[in-house]
Structures are given as structure tokens and as C-alpha cells.
Design a protein around this motif. Structure first.
Motif, PDB file in Angstrom:
ATOM      1  N   LYS A 287       0.814  -1.215   0.000  1.00 44.99           N
ATOM      2  CA  LYS A 287       0.000   0.000   0.000  1.00 44.99           C
ATOM      3  C   LYS A 287       0.849   1.267   0.000  1.00 44.99           C
ATOM      4  N   ASP A 288       1.895   1.307   0.826  1.00 41.20           N
ATOM      5  CA  ASP A 288       2.658   2.546   1.017  1.00 41.20           C
ATOM      6  C   ASP A 288       3.823   2.715   0.054  1.00 41.20           C
ATOM      7  N   LEU A 289       4.337   1.624  -0.490  1.00 47.97           N
ATOM      8  CA  LEU A 289       5.522   1.715  -1.347  1.00 47.97           C
ATOM      9  C   LEU A 289       5.129   1.781  -2.812  1.00 47.97           C
ATOM     10  N   PRO A 290       5.794   2.613  -3.603  1.00 48.11           N
ATOM     11  CA  PRO A 290       5.461   2.730  -5.033  1.00 48.11           C
ATOM     12  C   PRO A 290       5.855   1.478  -5.805  1.00 48.11           C
ATOM     13  N   ASP A 291       5.296   1.364  -6.982  1.00 50.50           N
ATOM     14  CA  ASP A 291       5.527   0.166  -7.799  1.00 50.50           C
ATOM     15  C   ASP A 291       6.991   0.021  -8.193  1.00 50.50           C
ATOM     16  N   HIS A 292       7.643   1.137  -8.533  1.00 51.70           N
ATOM     17  CA  HIS A 292       9.026   1.024  -9.015  1.00 51.70           C
ATOM     18  C   HIS A 292       9.958   0.519  -7.909  1.00 51.70           C
ATOM     19  N   PHE A 293       9.689   0.912  -6.652  1.00 51.09           N
ATOM     20  CA  PHE A 293      10.550   0.463  -5.558  1.00 51.09           C
ATOM     21  C   PHE A 293      10.309  -1.011  -5.248  1.00 51.09           C
ATOM     22  N   ARG A 294       9.056  -1.436  -5.273  1.00 51.32           N
ATOM     23  CA  ARG A 294       8.758  -2.856  -5.051  1.00 51.32           C
ATOM     24  C   ARG A 294       9.339  -3.717  -6.170  1.00 51.32           C
ATOM     25  N   GLU A 295       9.326  -3.193  -7.381  1.00 53.74           N
ATOM     26  CA  GLU A 295       9.935  -3.925  -8.492  1.00 53.74           C
ATOM     27  C   GLU A 295      11.449  -4.041  -8.322  1.00 53.74           C
ATOM     28  N   ASN A 296      12.084  -2.985  -7.827  1.00 55.04           N
ATOM     29  CA  ASN A 296      13.528  -3.034  -7.591  1.00 55.04           C
ATOM     30  C   ASN A 296      13.887  -4.016  -6.474  1.00 55.04           C
ATOM     31  N   ILE A 297      13.036  -4.106  -5.460  1.00 56.84           N
ATOM     32  CA  ILE A 297      13.277  -5.084  -4.393  1.00 56.84           C
ATOM     33  C   ILE A 297      13.209  -6.502  -4.947  1.00 56.84           C
ATOM     34  N   SER A 298      12.256  -6.764  -5.817  1.00 57.01           N
ATOM     35  CA  SER A 298      12.154  -8.096  -6.439  1.00 57.01           C
ATOM     36  C   SER A 298      13.389  -8.400  -7.281  1.00 57.01           C
ATOM     37  N   ASN A 302      15.873 -11.552  -6.536  1.00 60.52           N
ATOM     38  CA  ASN A 302      16.041 -12.564  -7.589  1.00 60.52           C
ATOM     39  C   ASN A 302      17.391 -12.484  -8.289  1.00 60.52           C
ATOM     40  N   ASP A 303      18.250 -11.557  -7.865  1.00 62.35           N
ATOM     41  CA  ASP A 303      19.606 -11.410  -8.422  1.00 62.35           C
ATOM     42  C   ASP A 303      19.566 -11.225  -9.941  1.00 62.35           C
ATOM     43  N   GLU A 304      18.767 -10.265 -10.362  1.00 61.20           N
ATOM     44  CA  GLU A 304      18.667  -9.978 -11.790  1.00 61.20           C
ATOM     45  C   GLU A 304      19.828  -9.084 -12.235  1.00 61.20           C
ATOM     46  N   VAL A 305      19.996  -8.962 -13.532  1.00 57.60           N
ATOM     47  CA  VAL A 305      21.047  -8.119 -14.096  1.00 57.60           C
ATOM     48  C   VAL A 305      20.397  -7.002 -14.911  1.00 57.60           C
ATOM     49  N   GLU A 306      21.192  -5.960 -15.199  1.00 60.14           N
ATOM     50  CA  GLU A 306      20.693  -4.837 -15.977  1.00 60.14           C
ATOM     51  C   GLU A 306      21.805  -4.301 -16.875  1.00 60.14           C
ATOM     52  N   ARG A 307      21.404  -3.604 -17.910  1.00 61.07           N
ATOM     53  CA  ARG A 307      22.360  -3.003 -18.829  1.00 61.07           C
ATOM     54  C   ARG A 307      22.735  -1.605 -18.328  1.00 61.07           C
ATOM     55  N   VAL A 308      24.034  -1.385 -18.202  1.00 64.17           N
ATOM     56  CA  VAL A 308      24.545  -0.101 -17.719  1.00 64.17           C
ATOM     57  C   VAL A 308      25.247   0.604 -18.874  1.00 64.17           C
ATOM     58  N   LYS A 309      24.838   1.817 -19.138  1.00 67.29           N
ATOM     59  CA  LYS A 309      25.446   2.575 -20.232  1.00 67.29           C
ATOM     60  C   LYS A 309      26.870   2.978 -19.881  1.00 67.29           C
ATOM     61  N   GLY A 310      27.759   2.812 -20.840  1.00 67.67           N
ATOM     62  CA  GLY A 310      29.152   3.154 -20.621  1.00 67.67           C
ATOM     63  C   GLY A 310      29.842   3.478 -21.922  1.00 67.67           C
ATOM     64  N   PHE A 311      31.075   3.917 -21.807  1.00 66.16           N
ATOM     65  CA  PHE A 311      31.863   4.253 -22.999  1.00 66.16           C
ATOM     66  C   PHE A 311      33.090   3.344 -23.026  1.00 66.16           C
ATOM     67  N   PRO A 312      33.385   2.679 -24.145  1.00 65.40           N
ATOM     68  CA  PRO A 312      32.704   2.800 -25.444  1.00 65.40           C
ATOM     69  C   PRO A 312      31.509   1.866 -25.597  1.00 65.40           C
ATOM     70  N   LEU A 313      31.385   0.869 -24.677  1.00 68.23           N
ATOM     71  CA  LEU A 313      30.315  -0.103 -24.816  1.00 68.23           C
ATOM     72  C   LEU A 313      29.510  -0.175 -23.526  1.00 68.23           C
ATOM     73  N   ASP A 314      28.242  -0.562 -23.671  1.00 64.99           N
ATOM     74  CA  ASP A 314      27.421  -0.824 -22.499  1.00 64.99           C
ATOM     75  C   ASP A 314      27.863  -2.131 -21.839  1.00 64.99           C
ATOM     76  N   THR A 315      27.609  -2.240 -20.539  1.00 65.94           N
ATOM     77  CA  THR A 315      27.980  -3.449 -19.796  1.00 65.94           C
ATOM     78  C   THR A 315      26.755  -4.016 -19.093  1.00 65.94           C
ATOM     79  N   ILE A 316      26.876  -5.285 -18.716  1.00 67.19           N
ATOM     80  CA  ILE A 316      25.831  -5.967 -17.950  1.00 67.19           C
ATOM     81  C   ILE A 316      26.316  -6.091 -16.514  1.00 67.19           C
ATOM     82  N   ALA A 317      25.520  -5.601 -15.573  1.00 64.32           N
ATOM     83  CA  ALA A 317      25.916  -5.609 -14.162  1.00 64.32           C
ATOM     84  C   ALA A 317      24.789  -6.185 -13.315  1.00 64.32           C
ATOM     85  N   PRO A 318      25.130  -6.863 -12.225  1.00 68.13           N
ATOM     86  CA  PRO A 318      24.088  -7.366 -11.313  1.00 68.13           C
ATOM     87  C   PRO A 318      23.319  -6.205 -10.684  1.00 68.13           C
ATOM     88  N   PHE A 319      22.028  -6.367 -10.541  1.00 73.75           N
ATOM     89  CA  PHE A 319      21.212  -5.318  -9.946  1.00 73.75           C
ATOM     90  C   PHE A 319      21.582  -5.113  -8.479  1.00 73.75           C
TER      91      PHE A 319
END
Length: 434
Positions: A287-298, A302-319
Motif C-alpha cells: 500500500k505505502d511503497l510505489p511500484d518502481h521500488f517494489r519492483e527493484n526489491i524483487s 532474484n539477483d537480476e542483471v541490468e544493462r549499464v550505459k558506458g563508454f565505449p560499450l554498455d555493460t551488464i551488471a548485477p542489480f
């Protein structure tokens, strides 16, 4: 006459010699057979004893790999899948553990081995060869297997027979207004400053929303000769199960060294303390926490990964690399700091720190444990903390965790948890071993 009288005597002599020779041969054969039998029995007994000794040695060897296991130390008999609760009875009463309390600390409930009980059991040990033989045979027939994820050494770890510590039994709680030394207090999340909604534009921080994902439940402090990973295995955690995808309990294990900092990064283990903080999932989580924060907790769980923008190439990093530590000394003016110390304190107090890569995550049945390993911090950070550790007993410390917001949709930042520790003096606790 003489010839006839001498012939029976010769025959009798020959018969006597033959009988003596047969009896001597029988005795020799008996000796050979008995010696072979004795040797065979001795070899069999030696092999059984070796088996028993090996099992006994393993049973009393607490491997370091056990500490790395994520599973509880459960083992099962291969016969009908029965739990081998009678293992101690079949091995012998002298090997049975009797839980007892040391009585060293009023707040410490770690059971130890009772030497008196062992001595009594040694006297009751059967000395009959038949009893010993039957016990060895029963031992040789037993075999055990582990659940997946544990090592063979962890199977016979003595800690599996010890009584677990009750969570929150070493540090009491008190209202935040009293600030009783040696206690913990609940803390409002809005006392921390975090990245606001427009942080990516104006780089300004704001007070956090007054709602957190987890609220404090208790705290403990354990001293140990080595740092302890996944400490939840040794603690009796409250049976709280809130329906949903998020664990009901969050455990934060702060691993703090008490030995001098070394410039060599390979030396990152030794005597230290584990400050263990327990938090319960908020009843108003959805009820009190927004959707984006609850999604980040999940994503964190679950030890998901995300794409991080970088130069010269983007990288994949653990969330999980977004996990951020918030720390603050509340009563700086009461610490009698020098000019240089006060300058450092004002510069770094309440400055957030990303926990990567000095963190580990362990997911249990109803809990998530996060280990924050200060042993692996940089030499400069360790050296500064070393000079400050004697003043911890004078400090009121606020601790919190959040997930760093790197995108517009992740802002404002919310708190995972928050708690205050009131003048905790680690010298009041005795060293224990798990």
C-alpha cells in the motif's frame, strides 16, 4: 623265542612313534589354523575400528566449508529415508552431545558440550567384547547422505546438534527518546536524506519518504575468532510468514574486524564481531511503497542483471550492485574529537556507500540475509574505521539501506530498512564460536 619276543616290541615302538607324530602334526595344524583365524579377526577388527575412527573423526571435525553451506545440516539414513536421530545411540553413548549452557554471559545462550555428561557416559561405556563388536557392526551398516548443496564434512558438524541462538537475545530494545546504552531503537526512515525526485537534474537530496519496506525486529552482537558468513543458519529466526514474493524477514549481518588493518588485501579474515540486525516486512508493503521500488526489491532478491550505459560499450551488471549503505553518527558533539577528526567526521558522516563488492546474499525459506563484509574494505577505509572503533561505545549510530536510483523512474529513493544502535560496547560480549 628271542626273535618272536622282539618283534611285538618293535611294532609297538613304531605305533607309538606314529601316534606321537600324528599328535604333533595335529597340534601344529591347530596352531596354524588358530593363528590364521586370530590374524583374520584382528584384520577385521582393525578395519572396523578404522571405519569407526574415520566416522568419528569426521563427526567431530567442523569444516570451514560447512560455514559456506546454504542448507541446514540435515542428513538422512539410506534405509527408508528415516531421519537418523538415533545416530548417537548406535555410535555409542560416549559420543552423545548433551546441550548445556556456559553461563558466561547473561545475554548469551550458546550451548556448549557438558564435560560432566561426557565423563559419566564414559563410565557407562560397555566393555564387553560382544557389545563392542555389535556396536561396530551397527556402525558399519550405517551410511548417510546430505541434501544437495552441502559438503560431506558439513554432515557431521557438531553445530548441527547444538541449540540455536534466539534472535535478538543479546541486545535489548528501548524507545528512541531514552537512548539507553547497549540497546537498539526503531528509527523513522524520513530522518535520512536520499536522492529526490529531481536528483538527476539538480543533484539535490531530500528527506526520504516516511515508509520503509522492513521495520526493525531485533539486534544481536556476536564476537568470534573468524568472520561468520550466513549467520542465519545458527540463529532461531521467528516464524513469520507473510504471503507474497518478498521474504518476511530481512537479516543484515555486519562483519566488523577487530584486528589491525593490513595493507595486503589477502588478509581479510580474523577476530571480529558480527552485528546482526533483524527486520520484519512492513504490513503496508503493497500500500505505502510505489511500484518502481517494489519492483527493484524483487530484482534485488532474484539477483537480476541490468544493462549499464558506458563508454565505449554498455555493460551488464548485477542489480544487487545498487545496494547502498547509509550510516550516521548522531551525537558527534559528545565524542570529544580533535580538529582533524571533527573535520573528517563532518566530511564523511552520513555519506552513502555502495556495498559492492563486499556483500553476499543468502535467501532462506522466509528470510533474506545480506552480509556486509567490512573485512574486505579498502586499507584506507579500514584504517580510519580502526581508529574510530574504540569510540563506538560512545556513539549513537543510525543505519539504513536503500537501492540507488540511477534512472528517473527509480526516484525518489526509498529505504529498505532503518535502525538506531545506542552506544554498543563490544567489550561487554564474550567470544563465542559457531
Amino acid at each position: 623265542m628271542g626273535v618272536c619276543g622282539s618283534r611285538p616290541k618293535v611294532v609297538e615302538d613304531l605305533k607309538l612313534k606314529k601316534n606321537k607324530h600324528r599328535r604333533r602334526r595335529r597340534r601344529i595344524l591347530r596352531r596354524r589354523v588358530s593363528s590364521q583365524k586370530i590374524e583374520a579377526d584382528a584384520a577385521h577388527s582393525h578395519s572396523v575400528l578404522q571405519t569407526s575412527n574415520r566416522a568419528s573423526d569426521v563427526a567431530w571435525f567442523d569444516s570451514t566449508s560447512a560455514l559456506d553451506s546454504e542448507c541446514d545440516d540435515e542428513f538422512y539414513s539410506v534405509y527408508d529415508g528415516e531421519v537418523s536421530a538415533s545416530h548417537g545411540d548406535e555410535i555409542g553413548e560416549d559420543r552423545r552431545l548433551t546441550p548445556d549452557h556456559c553461563g558466561m554471559l547473561q545475554n548469551t545462550c550458546l550451548p556448549c558440550l557438558s564435560s560432566n555428561a561426557v565423563a559419566v557416559n564414559e563410565k557407562k561405556r560397555p566393555t564387553s567384547p560382544d557389545a563392542q563388536s555389535s556396536r561396530r557392526k551397527s556402525l558399519s551398516k550405517l551410511s548417510f547422505k546430505l541434501r544437495e548443496g552441502s559438503s560431506d564434512m558439513a554432515l557431521f558438524s557438531p553445530r548441527s546438534l547444538r541449540q540455536k541462538l534466539l534472535a535478538g537475545s543479546t541486545i535489548p530494545s528501548c524507545p528512541i527518546e531514552k537512548q539507553t546504552p547497549g540497546s537498539w531503537s526503531p528509527l523513522e526512515p524520513s530522518t535520512f536524506r536520499v536522492r529526490g525526485k529531481n536528483y538527476l537534474r539538480d543533484k539535490k537530496k531530500e528527506f526520504a519518504p516516511n515508509s520503509a519496506a522492513f521495520y526493525p525486529l531485533g539486534a544481536d552482537l556476536f564476537l568470534s575468532p573468524r568472520k561468520i558468513d550466513h549467520i542465519a543458519r545458527f540463529i532461531q529466526i521467528p516464524q513469520i510468514n507473510i504471503p507474497g514474493d518478498v521474504p518476511s524477514i530481512l537479516i543484515v549481518n555486519l562483519q566488523i574486524p577487530l584486528y589491525p588493518a593490513s595493507i595486503f588485501q589477502s588478509e581479510n579474515d580474523g577476530e571480529g564481531m558480527n552485528v546482526v540486525l533483524y527486520f520484519k516486512l512492513s504490513e503496508k508493503y503493497s500500500k505505502d511503497l510505489p511500484d518502481h521500488f517494489r519492483e527493484n526489491i524483487s530484482k534485488l532478491i532474484n539477483d537480476e542483471v541490468e544493462r549499464v550505459k558506458g563508454f565505449p560499450l554498455d555493460t551488464i551488471a548485477p542489480f544487487r550492485e545498487r545496494l547502498k549503505i547509509l550510516g550516521r553518527v548522531v551525537n558527534v558533539d559528545n565524542l570529544s574529537l580533535g580538529a582533524a577528526e571533527k573535520k573528517l567526521m563532518n566530511a564523511y558522516n552520513e555519506k552513502p556507500v555502495l556495498s559492492r563488492p563486499q556483500h553476499e546474499f543468502y535467501l532462506g525459506e522466509n528470510y533474506l540475509e545480506i552480509d556486509l563484509d567490512v573485512h574486505r574494505f579498502s586499507y584506507i577505509a579500514r584504517k580510519g574505521f580502526e581508529g574510530f572503533i574504540d569510540r563506538l561505545k560512545l556513539c549513537n549510530l543510525d543505519f539504513g539501506l536503500t537501492i540507488q536510483g540511477n534512472k528517473v523512474e527509480d526516484l525518489p529513493e526509498h529505504l529498505l530498512c532503518a535502525i538506531r544502535l545506542n552506544k554498543i560496547d563490544h567489550s561487554n560480549f564474550n567470544q563465542i564460536g559457531f
